[in-house]
Design a protein around this motif. Structure first.
Motif, PDB file in Angstrom:
ATOM      1  N   THR A 117       3.611   1.985   3.336  1.00  0.00           N
ATOM      2  CA  THR A 117       4.905   3.604   3.212  1.00  0.00           C
ATOM      3  C   THR A 117       3.531   4.350   2.765  1.00  0.00           C
ATOM      4  O   THR A 117       2.860   4.344   2.085  1.00  0.00           O
ATOM      5  CB  THR A 117       6.007   3.693   2.010  1.00  0.00           C
ATOM      6  N   ALA A 140       6.205   6.894  -0.899  1.00  0.00           N
ATOM      7  CA  ALA A 140       6.798   6.066  -2.065  1.00  0.00           C
ATOM      8  C   ALA A 140       6.172   7.093  -3.019  1.00  0.00           C
ATOM      9  O   ALA A 140       5.313   7.122  -4.178  1.00  0.00           O
ATOM     10  CB  ALA A 140       5.842   4.953  -2.535  1.00  0.00           C
ATOM     11  N   LEU A 170      -5.209  -0.366  -6.629  1.00  0.00           N
ATOM     12  CA  LEU A 170      -6.507   0.693  -6.228  1.00  0.00           C
ATOM     13  C   LEU A 170      -6.922   1.692  -6.423  1.00  0.00           C
ATOM     14  O   LEU A 170      -8.034   2.503  -7.427  1.00  0.00           O
ATOM     15  CB  LEU A 170      -6.685   0.890  -5.044  1.00  0.00           C
ATOM     16  N   GLU A 171      -5.138   2.400  -7.726  1.00  0.00           N
ATOM     17  CA  GLU A 171      -5.608   3.470  -8.425  1.00  0.00           C
ATOM     18  C   GLU A 171      -6.392   2.925  -9.595  1.00  0.00           C
ATOM     19  O   GLU A 171      -6.137   3.697 -10.791  1.00  0.00           O
ATOM     20  CB  GLU A 171      -3.549   3.902  -8.991  1.00  0.00           C
ATOM     21  N   ARG A 172      -6.994   1.925 -10.178  1.00  0.00           N
ATOM     22  CA  ARG A 172      -7.525   1.704 -10.900  1.00  0.00           C
ATOM     23  C   ARG A 172      -8.513   0.881 -11.129  1.00  0.00           C
ATOM     24  O   ARG A 172      -8.395  -0.470 -11.623  1.00  0.00           O
ATOM     25  CB  ARG A 172      -6.698   0.685 -12.427  1.00  0.00           C
ATOM     26  N   LEU A 173      -9.237   1.027 -10.191  1.00  0.00           N
ATOM     27  CA  LEU A 173     -10.155   0.068  -9.099  1.00  0.00           C
ATOM     28  C   LEU A 173     -11.006  -0.623  -9.820  1.00  0.00           C
ATOM     29  O   LEU A 173     -11.882  -1.240  -9.272  1.00  0.00           O
ATOM     30  CB  LEU A 173     -10.798   1.009  -7.854  1.00  0.00           C
ATOM     31  N   TYR A 195     -14.268   5.599  -5.982  1.00  0.00           N
ATOM     32  CA  TYR A 195     -14.129   5.770  -4.218  1.00  0.00           C
ATOM     33  C   TYR A 195     -14.856   4.937  -3.635  1.00  0.00           C
ATOM     34  O   TYR A 195     -14.856   4.121  -2.840  1.00  0.00           O
ATOM     35  CB  TYR A 195     -12.474   6.167  -3.816  1.00  0.00           C
ATOM     36  N   GLY A 217       5.046   9.651  -5.639  1.00  0.00           N
ATOM     37  CA  GLY A 217       4.529   9.458  -7.331  1.00  0.00           C
ATOM     38  C   GLY A 217       2.799   8.516  -6.825  1.00  0.00           C
ATOM     39  O   GLY A 217       1.943   8.665  -7.494  1.00  0.00           O
ATOM     40  N   ARG A 218       3.430   7.253  -5.926  1.00  0.00           N
ATOM     41  CA  ARG A 218       2.117   6.552  -5.683  1.00  0.00           C
ATOM     42  C   ARG A 218       1.163   7.587  -4.447  1.00  0.00           C
ATOM     43  O   ARG A 218       1.317   7.515  -3.539  1.00  0.00           O
ATOM     44  CB  ARG A 218       2.435   5.371  -5.338  1.00  0.00           C
ATOM     45  N   LYS A 219       0.028   7.490  -4.541  1.00  0.00           N
ATOM     46  CA  LYS A 219      -0.995   7.996  -4.286  1.00  0.00           C
ATOM     47  C   LYS A 219      -2.032   7.416  -3.981  1.00  0.00           C
ATOM     48  O   LYS A 219      -2.308   7.738  -2.341  1.00  0.00           O
ATOM     49  CB  LYS A 219      -1.826   8.932  -5.768  1.00  0.00           C
ATOM     50  N   ASN A 220      -2.271   6.029  -4.049  1.00  0.00           N
ATOM     51  CA  ASN A 220      -3.040   5.088  -2.838  1.00  0.00           C
ATOM     52  C   ASN A 220      -3.247   3.998  -3.708  1.00  0.00           C
ATOM     53  O   ASN A 220      -4.487   2.857  -4.000  1.00  0.00           O
ATOM     54  CB  ASN A 220      -4.491   6.088  -3.314  1.00  0.00           C
ATOM     55  N   TYR A 276       0.844  -0.856   0.227  1.00  0.00           N
ATOM     56  CA  TYR A 276      -0.148   0.057   0.397  1.00  0.00           C
ATOM     57  C   TYR A 276       0.207   0.858   0.261  1.00  0.00           C
ATOM     58  O   TYR A 276       2.060   1.988   0.572  1.00  0.00           O
ATOM     59  CB  TYR A 276      -0.809  -0.177   1.448  1.00  0.00           C
ATOM     60  N   LEU A 277       0.202   1.536  -0.927  1.00  0.00           N
ATOM     61  CA  LEU A 277       2.449   2.705  -1.314  1.00  0.00           C
ATOM     62  C   LEU A 277       0.794   4.125  -1.426  1.00  0.00           C
ATOM     63  O   LEU A 277       0.449   4.503  -2.255  1.00  0.00           O
ATOM     64  CB  LEU A 277       2.794   2.666  -2.409  1.00  0.00           C
TER      65      LEU A 277
END
Lengths: 381, 381, 381, 381
Positions: A255, A258, A280-283, A325, A260-263, A163-164
Motif C-alpha cells: 500500500t 499507510a 526495511l526502516e531498520r535495515l 539503502y 506514517g510508514r515511509k518505506n 510493504y507500507l
C-alpha cells in the motif's frame, strides 16, 4: 584492455534508479575485491541536454540518446535497464540478442507475456541476466536467507509480509506515470508487492501455489499538471492471502496509504523451530527467535548485521557502523560482476540471482493476484 | 487460629504506599500458595475520619490512630511501615522491640545514625525485618539477579544506572513534604537514588567503595498552598560516579527533571561474558546479550519475562500476559510471609532480603554521595 | 584551472579513516550541487607499495610517500589529515603555514599544547581549518542541534552521554598503537570521549566548566605480535560528571568494554520544554519528547530523519530510504567545500565548524578529565 | 442492604477466566469509586471439592455445583459466565430469563444461532448483558478508540490486525478441549480471531461487509492423556481479508503457531490523517502518527498510557507505573457495575458495551470466515 579485466557498462534511464545504480557502479570497485573492473561507459536518456548533464553528474564517460545505439556499442558488455516497466522487455531482449549481459530493474515486465519472452531470451542468450530485486543484497535479508536455508527456523509455516508507504495519502498529490496503467502496469502491486513476493521466494525457497486478493483505489481522480484532473487507473493497495508449497500460508499487503510508514517493507517468517523478522526502516537489524533456546532466556534477538562475518560486511566499516539503502545496489553490482567473470548462468552461480526466471515467477504471482482481485476467487499457480 | 496459620498485619500510613501494600495483602493469598495466611488486622493514620475511610476502602478490618496502639495489639504480628522517612526509625524500632516482624518502606531512614539503630534493633529482635526495596520482586529484575549470580555475564565491569522522572519540570509545581529536607531527608537522592543503589547491590552482589557526586537544585523556590512561596531544601538531582568491589565502575543518576521520562529506572550491567539491561517503563522485559553466542547470531535478546519458569510467574497468567507495577508488592508480601513462616532471619533465608542491614548499606552510600557532593571530593566507604 | 572551480585534495593516511574520507571525496560531487569541484589529487603514506595500491583502490590520481612533498604540491589546496593523533599537529601546522586549507581528524591533537599551537596556526593562516568531528553531519544529530537552537526543548538541564563499544572485552585482543599512550595519547577518552564532548558542545552550545572523573584500565597486559605481552598504557574507560555553563549537569562515559554495544554513541538532552535523544546504532532516528503537547498524546516521537526537509537529505533518496555511517563524511566534505568556496573563516560561516578552536576546546575538556582522574578532584575549566 | 447498594455476583467456571474475573471482583471496589458494591456471593463448578477449594482460594463466600441453583439464588443479581463456549447460550439465557444481569465470556457462543438466541434473550430481559471482550478495557485500546472517534486519524483506510501466539508449535503438545470442535467450536478463529474482529469494530465503529479466508490445521493428530493420539478438529490458524463499511480494507490473522510470539495481539489503523498502532505485548503503550504535524518533527509517538488523564488511570498509580493484563478485567467490572447502577441498557449507556448484539456481530463475522474458508469464495455479511 581485454574483457577479461573490464566490463563496460551502459545504463538506460537517469532517474531515481539511475542515480542509485550509478552510485553502485562508482563504488563497487573501491570497496570490494572484484574479478573484473566495471567501466562506466555510457548512460542513455531521451533528452540530450538532460542526459549529458546526468552523465557528467553521475560519472559516466559518455552518453547516448537512443538505447539501440547504446546496445550496439562494442565497449558495452552489460546493459543496465533502469527505465519504467513498459520498456523493459524491448530493451532487455534486444540487449540479450546482441550478446550483452543484462541487469533489469524490477518488476521484470508489466505482463506475464513480456516476462516470458524475456526469460526465454535470457535462456537463449547464455549471458548473465539479472532482475534487480536489490533488497536480496541488504545484508540482513541475505543473512535471513542463509539462516532459513541452514534450518535455523525449521519448516516455514507462516509468512507475514507487508510493504507500507504513505506517499499517496494526500488526495492532492499529482497524477504521475506511476498511477497510469499503460505505463506502470499496476500500482502498489507491481511497485511494492513485487518486492514482498520476491523476498518470500528468495528467503524461503517456496513457491506460491494459490492466492486470494483484493485491490482498491482509494483516490480515483488526481490533479494533472495542466490544472485539470485525470483518472488513477492502477491500484492504491493490494492485499492477498497465499498458500505456498510445503504447506505454508501467508498474508501480503502492499500500500501507498499507510500514513506514517515511509518505506516499511516488513517480513516475518514463523517456522517450526524459530522466527525471523525484518523491517526495511531498520535495515541493519534482524530479529531472530531461536525456539531451541532454554525457555528462561528465549526471546527475540536483535542482530545488528554489521559484523565482518555477515554477508558483504567484511568490505565495509567496523562493527556497529551502519550501512544504508544504497549499499544493496553496490552489493548487487558486486555479485553481478562476479557472475559475469565466472561466465556463469544462473543455474550454476548463485550470485547471479534473481534470474529472469525469478522475475517471471514474481510476475506470475502478481498476475494471479490481479486476476483473483478481479474475479473474487482463489487463483491457483 | 494459631500464629502458625495466620499473620496479623498492622499497617501504618494510608497514602500511595499504603494503597500499594494493601493491594498486595489482599491479593497474595489468592494467587500464591502460602505457608501462612495474611490477615489485614488494622491500618493506622493520624486523622480518624480519613483512616476509617481508608480501612473500609482498602480492606482492613479495623483502624488505629496511634501507631503505638497498633504495635501493642496482640492480633498484630507484622508491622508494615508506609510513612515518610522521618518516622521510620521510631516506629520500626518500637515494633521490633515489641517482638513484631517489620516491613519498612525505603529508604530505611533519613540518616545513617537512624538506619544503624534500626539495623541493630533488627539484629536483636530476631524477628523478620525487611526493607521495602520492592523492585527486587519485579520478575525481570529477579531474573537478572539470578542470571548474574549464575555467571551469565561473567564479572561485572560497568554499572550504568539512572532513575529518571519528570514531575518537577514545571516550576509551578507546589512545595510538598518531599521537597523539604526536614521530612524527606533528601530529594531525588533518597527517593530515586536509593533504588538504583539497592538494585546495584542486589543484582551484582558488589559493594560501593567510593563515590564522587554532584547534586543540584534547579528550582529553589516553589509555591506553597497559601499563595506564597517556600524554599526547596532538597536536591532535584544527584549524579555520581562509583567504584565497586571487584573493580567495577559505574555512573549513577537520579532526577525528577528528565522531561518525558515518567518512571525510567534503567540499569545496565556490562560483564566479561555478557550484558543485561532493564528499564522499569518496560518492566516485563529483560535485555540480554550473551557474549558467548556465535558472532553471526549475537545481539540483544528481549526476554519477555512472563514464562512459568521465570520468578513468581507460575502463580499468574499464561505466557505473554503482562504484570504491572503493583505485582512486585504482592511478590514481596509472599516472600516476607514465607520468611516469617520459616522463622528465618535474613542470614538464613534468602526470601527475607532486603534486610535492614541492606537498608543501612544503601543509607551509607546515599550519605557518602551527599558528603561528596558537599565537599567536592571522592568519599570512600 | 582556477581555484574558483576546483579544490585539489591531498590526503595523508590510508587506513580506516582514509577509506571513509575517500568514499566521501568520490561521492560528494555526484550527489550535492557544489560551488567547487573536489579533485582527488594525491594520497600520502609511508610505504610506497601500499600507498600506490591505496591510490588505485581508493581513487586518487597520484600518491606521495612524504607528507611534506604532498603539502608542497601546487595542485593541492586542501590537506586532509587522517593519521594517528601524534602526527596531527606537525602536519596540520605545516599545511596551514603553506597556505592550505586543512581537514584534521579528531581528536585534534594528543595534548592541549599541540591543539593550542594548531588553533593559533589556523587563526593566522586565514584558510579554512576544520576538525573532523564527523558526527556533526549525521542528519539526525544536525536536526537535533537545529531543534535545540530553535528552543524546542527549552533550556538544557541534563546531558546524558555515553559512547559504548566492546572490542576490547576479550583479554586476548592484541596490543595495538591505540593502546599505547605515546601514539594514541589516551584510550577510550580521546577516541570515544572526544566525540561525546564535541557532540555536547555542538548540540547545546554550552561549555564545560568543571569535571570529576575516573579512568580505569581493566586489562593491563595484552599480547604483542611477537608472542610476548606488553603493557596497556591508556585508559580502557573514562567516566565523568560535568557542570556546564547555564547550570546544566551531565554524566559522560566512554568505554570499549560494554559487551554487546558495538557503536553506541548515545546522547540525551533533557530541557525545560522537552527532551531529545539519539543513538548512533540507529543513526537515522531521533527521539523527541515535546513537553508542550497535550498530556494525553505526549510521548517520545521517533522521527525517521529521511525527509527532504531534514539536513542533507534533499540530495539523497526518497523518505524512508536510510543513510549509513559513511554519509556523514560526504556531508562533511560538502560543508567544507562550501566554506572554502565562500572564502569563509569559521567565525563567519557555520558550515566550517568544527573549527580548530572547537577541537582545542574538546582537548581542554579531555585534559581536565585526565587531570581529575589522576588527582581525584574536580577540575575546573 | 438494598440492591441499590450492592450487586451479588455468582460466577460459573473456576479455570483461567474464573481466576481473572475473581481478581477483578476482589479489586474493583478497592480502587474505583463505585455506585454499587460488588459482593462475591457464590462460585459454581461441577466438582464439589475443587469448587469449594476455588471458593476459598478466590474469595467467594459460598459455592454451588449446579449453575441452575446459582441462578435461582435471590442474593445473586449478576451471573458471570466463565465456562467454555458450548455452555454459554444455555446458562446465559437461563440467567437472563431469571431477571439477572449477565457477563458472558467471549466468544459469545459457538454458533450464530446460539448467539442470536442469546442476543434476543438479552433484548427481552432488559437487564444488563455484556460480552467479555475485556481488551476493550485495556487503557491503551480505550484511548485508541477515543482518538479514532475524535477524528485524530481521519477516515480509516487500512486495518492490519493479527493475534499471534505460539503454544501449539510443538506437535507433542496434548489434545485438549480447545482443539476439539464439539467443545471449542473453532480453534484460533474463535479464541483469537474473535478478539481482533471485536477490536476492529470497537476501535473503528465500522462493520465487516465481506471476507475471504483460509484456515489451516498444521498438526492434525496430537497425543491424548491415555497414551494414544486423537484428531485435532479445529483450525490452527485463520487468515482473512476483509472489506469494511466506509471503504476500509484489512488483513486479519489468528494463529497459535507464531513461534516466539506469546500474546501478540497487534492492530494498526491507517487513516487519512494519521495512524494508531497497538501491541498487547506492550499493553501500556500506544503508537500514534499524527499526519498533521510539521514534516520535520513527524513520526510515531510512543504514548505511555499511564497518565491520570488516560482511561481508567486516575484510579491507579502515578505516571509511568505500569498496569498488567488483569487490570482490564477490573476496568470491565467497574463499567459493568456502573451500567447496572444506571439501570442502563447498552443503547443508552456506553459503559455496558460490548453488548450481546456486539457478541453476535462478531460471531457472524467468524461464521463468514469459516464459510469462506470452506467454500474458497468471498462471503458477504
Amino acid at each position: 584492455m581485454s574483457t577479461v579485466d573490464e566490463v563496460g557498462i551502459g545504463m538506460v534511464g537517469t532517474a531515481f534508479m539511475g542515480a542509485a545504480h550509478s552510485q553502485a557502479w562508482r563504488t563497487v570497485g573501491r570497496v570490494f575485491d572484484l574479478p573484473v573492473r566495471p567501466r562506466m561507459v555510457a548512460v542513455c536518456g531521451r533528452d540530450e541536454a538532460r542526459t549529458a548533464a546526468a552523465a557528467d553528474r553521475l560519472g559516466w564517460s559518455s552518453y547516448e540518446t537512443d538505447w539501440r545505439a547504446l546496445i550496439a556499442r562494442d565497449d558495452v558488455q552489460l546493459v543496465d535497464v533502469c527505465t519504467p516497466g513498459d520498456s523493459h522487455a524491448e530493451i532487455a531482449i534486444a540487449a540479450l540478442r546482441a550478446g550483452k549481459h543484462v541487469l533489469c530493474e524490477k518488476p521484470l515486465a508489466n505482463t506475464v507475456a513480456e516476462a516470458e519472452a524475456m526469460a526465454a531470451a535470457a535462456r537463449e542468450a547464455g549471458t548473465v541476466a539479472m532482475t534487480g530485486f536489490t533488497y536480496r543484497r541488504v545484508p540482513a535479508l541475505a543473512l535471513m536467507a542463509e539462516m532459513v536455508a541452514a534450518g535455523r527456523i525449521g519448516d516455514v509455516r507462516h509468512v507475514r509480509a507487508a510493504y507500507l508507504q504513505d506517499w499517496l495519502v494526500d488526495p492532492a498529490s499529482p497524477l504521475t506515470w506511476r498511477l497510469q496503467a499503460e505505463h506502470a502496469g499496476s500500482g502498489a502491486l507491481g511497485d511494492l508487492g513485487a518486492h514482498i513476493v520476491d523476498a518470500t521466494r528468495y528467503l524461503t525457497g517456496l513457491e506460491f501455489t494459490a492466492v486470494s486478493a483484493l485491490t482498491e483505489t482509494f483516490v480515483t481522480e488526481r490533479p494533472t499538471g495542466d490544472g485539470g484532473t485525470g483518472a488513477v487507473t492502477v491500484d492504491d493497495t493490494a492485499l492477498f492471502l497465499a498458500r505456498l508449497s510445503g504447506g505454508a500460508v501467508g498474508t501480503f499487503e502492499a500500500t501507498r496509504y499507510a500514513t506514517g510508514r515511509k518505506n516499511g517493507l516488513r517480513i516475518e517468517l514463523n517456522g517450526t523451530r524459530g522466527t525471523l523478522a525484518f523491517d526495511l526502516e531498520r535495515l541493519n537489524e534482524l530479529e531472530f527467535h531461536d525456539g531451541t533456546r532454554p525457555q528462561a532466556e528465549a526471546g527475540f534477538t536483535r542482530i545488528l548485521v554489521t559484523e565482518p562475518i555477515h554477508p558483504y560486511l567484511s568490505a565495509w566499516w567496523p562493527p556497529g557502523h551502519l550501512l544504508g539503502y544504497e549499499h544493496a545496489f553496490t552489493h548487487q553490482a558486486r555479485d553481478l560482476l562476479t557472475a559475469i567473470a565466472a561466465g556463469a548462468d544462473d543455474s550454476a552461480a548463485r550470485p547471479a540471482h534473481a534470474s529472469f526466471d525469478d522475475g517471471l515467477a514474481v510476475q506470475r504471482v502478481l498476475d494471479a493476484v490481479a486476476s483473483s482481485a478481479a474475479d473474487g476467487t482463489w487463483t491457483t499457480l
